[in-house]
Design a protein around this motif. Structure first.
Motif, PDB file in Angstrom:
ATOM      1  N   SER A 189     -18.768 -45.990 -11.734  1.00  0.00           N
ATOM      2  CA  SER A 189     -18.191 -45.071 -10.750  1.00  0.00           C
ATOM      3  C   SER A 189     -18.420 -43.593 -11.091  1.00  0.00           C
ATOM      4  N   HIS A 190     -18.717 -43.299 -12.356  1.00  0.00           N
ATOM      5  CA  HIS A 190     -19.130 -41.934 -12.704  1.00  0.00           C
ATOM      6  C   HIS A 190     -19.909 -41.972 -14.013  1.00  0.00           C
ATOM      7  N   GLU A 194     -15.768 -36.345 -13.248  1.00  0.00           N
ATOM      8  CA  GLU A 194     -15.584 -37.581 -14.027  1.00  0.00           C
ATOM      9  C   GLU A 194     -14.608 -38.558 -13.398  1.00  0.00           C
ATOM     10  N   ARG A 195     -14.600 -38.585 -12.072  1.00  0.00           N
ATOM     11  CA  ARG A 195     -13.702 -39.500 -11.357  1.00  0.00           C
ATOM     12  C   ARG A 195     -14.489 -40.244 -10.275  1.00  0.00           C
ATOM     13  N   PHE A 196     -13.982 -41.390  -9.915  1.00  0.00           N
ATOM     14  CA  PHE A 196     -14.457 -42.206  -8.792  1.00  0.00           C
ATOM     15  C   PHE A 196     -14.565 -41.331  -7.537  1.00  0.00           C
ATOM     16  N   THR A 197     -15.708 -41.400  -6.858  1.00  0.00           N
ATOM     17  CA  THR A 197     -15.907 -40.561  -5.679  1.00  0.00           C
ATOM     18  C   THR A 197     -16.417 -41.421  -4.526  1.00  0.00           C
ATOM     19  N   LEU A 198     -15.714 -41.375  -3.436  1.00  0.00           N
ATOM     20  CA  LEU A 198     -15.943 -42.357  -2.380  1.00  0.00           C
ATOM     21  C   LEU A 198     -17.339 -42.309  -1.778  1.00  0.00           C
ATOM     22  N   GLU A 199     -17.890 -41.104  -1.556  1.00  0.00           N
ATOM     23  CA  GLU A 199     -19.215 -41.060  -0.900  1.00  0.00           C
ATOM     24  C   GLU A 199     -20.304 -41.692  -1.762  1.00  0.00           C
ATOM     25  N   SER A 221     -11.460 -38.014   2.187  1.00  0.00           N
ATOM     26  CA  SER A 221     -11.826 -37.989   0.768  1.00  0.00           C
ATOM     27  C   SER A 221     -11.947 -36.556   0.238  1.00  0.00           C
ATOM     28  N   TYR A 222     -11.929 -36.451  -1.062  1.00  0.00           N
ATOM     29  CA  TYR A 222     -11.792 -35.151  -1.713  1.00  0.00           C
ATOM     30  C   TYR A 222     -13.018 -34.236  -1.581  1.00  0.00           C
ATOM     31  N   HIS A 223     -14.154 -34.700  -2.067  1.00  0.00           N
ATOM     32  CA  HIS A 223     -15.307 -33.806  -2.194  1.00  0.00           C
ATOM     33  C   HIS A 223     -15.909 -33.456  -0.832  1.00  0.00           C
TER      34      HIS A 223
END
Lengths: 251, 251
Positions: B16-17, B162-167, B213-215
């Motif tokens: 995931s990262h 350094e975190r899981f990112t949905l896209e 989502s965040y980014h």
């Protein structure tokens, strides 16, 4: 039960395994630790069957030392999913019957669950999560977070071998669902968002997807199919369990 | 195009990262590195617009040093999503037009994408992944893995901080879908399985979930909405890009 408190946004941050945990995020939060198959489910089930407390320890030798200091404790746990030599109990919830655990303290060592509990120790309070008591636990946490103005809930999945594990994530998604359903304003990080989508898709039958997943299949192969049924059943347990001063107890 | 080769099971392992990457898994595998928003999409788009090569570097100072050694290179990249002072280009794929990049070498520094490429360096070969050229890339990788008896594909998502990112996970799920659809026997680890479920659910409109989502939201807020459209569009780019000897080039 819908809670509303003007201007309060509850953030939910999910970690896919204990090594991911960011102490900085945890320190102002209430944490829910999930090792669905099987450590947290087993501990909750043991407590609901009357166990006085569970002491999670990392090493087998530490467990044996505690037994030397107090002969009355039961030793439980697993390595590779199986019972440890000389131990009283394995990690199957079905072993933790009322007639075995009532009034007893159990010293337990499991591969991922114990480590996740220890790793969560930065949090303000640490609760154990499983499908079997999720609703009661979420309701309790919601009340407490609002009362004490806690703005973050960390969901710490134990994972398997320091990897993303689907059953923990589905359970995390159920907690997200309970928080979203009962609070007016919730912020989800990306993993909480993804967990929720995954949970909703398999809400009525988690086995449908878990039958393709790693750890579920491992437990099935080594003979613990009945455990899978128990651990995936929702809300038949009433107690809320907290890890505090190194012991898991009923709140 | 369905490939069948008796007894060959292709394993797909997703991280995931970049910090999650296990060198031991990577070393026998072909890796796909995905930083969908926007590093790998931008690099692929630049190469397809005729850039000779991209040199990803971690630090701004390293990028400036290379420019001192060779004035003809372009400097590109971002910090916090924005252009770096004195650089020729930011990290928006739309900046990497044919008239700007054709025949040029671009030295690029981005927060997560560059680190993910470096971290993947244990793999036998490293490809860049994005929706924009996923199909061509998957087809090429399938042919090569079968030819050279490679049994593992690692999907390395860059993640965000350094975190899981949905896209990145949705794009990983698209690769899983392409591999599953074109091979007779595929083993998925839990995160590959989850990515595939998430991708299939939002296959026709990833914006539907990414808008939470965040980014994605961060980029929208700082004015890069057009980039989101471009990076989420499938298969309008024909080239396959590989990271080899520290340079990204067309295969």
């Amino acid at each position: 039960m819908i809670f509303k408190k003007e201007g309060v946004i509850l953030k939910i941050i999910t970690f896919s395994h204990y090594k991911e945990v960011i102490d900085e995020v945890l320190k102002d939060s209430y944490a829910i630790v999930i090792d669905l198959l099987r450590a947290t489910s087993t501990m909750i089930w043991a407590i609901s069957n009357g166990a006085k407390g569970i002491i999670p320890v990392e090493d087998i030798s530490e467990a044996r030392l505690l037994k030397r200091l107090d002969e009355s404790v039961l030793l439980g746990g697993e390595r590779g999913g199986l019972k440890i030599e000389g131990f009283d109990l394995d990690n199957s919830p079905l072993s933790y019957k009322k007639e075995v655990v009532f009034g007893k303290t159990v010293v337990m060592t499991t591969t991922n669950g114990t480590r996740a509990l220890k790793k969560a120790s930065f949090a303000k309070r640490i609760f154990l999560g499983s499908f079997i008591n999720a609703k009661k636990t979420a309701e309790y946490i919601i009340k407490e977070t609002l009362h004490y103005n806690i703005d973050t809930i960390s969901i710490v999945c134990a994972g398997t071998e320091e990897r993303f594990t689907l059953e923990d994530i589905l359970c995390a998604g159920y907690f997200v669902d309970l928080f979203k359903g009962n609070l007016s304003d919730v912020f989800l990080d990306d993993l909480s968002l993804a967990s929720h989508v995954l949970y909703k898709k398999f809400e009525n039958d988690p086995h449908e997807i878990l039958k393709y997943s790693y750890h579920y299949n491992h437990l099935k192969k080594i003979g613990f199919e009945a455990d899978l049924e128990l651990c995936l059943k929702k809300n038949f347990v009433d107690c809320v369990c907290e890890y505090k001063n190194l012991v898991v107890e009923k709140v």
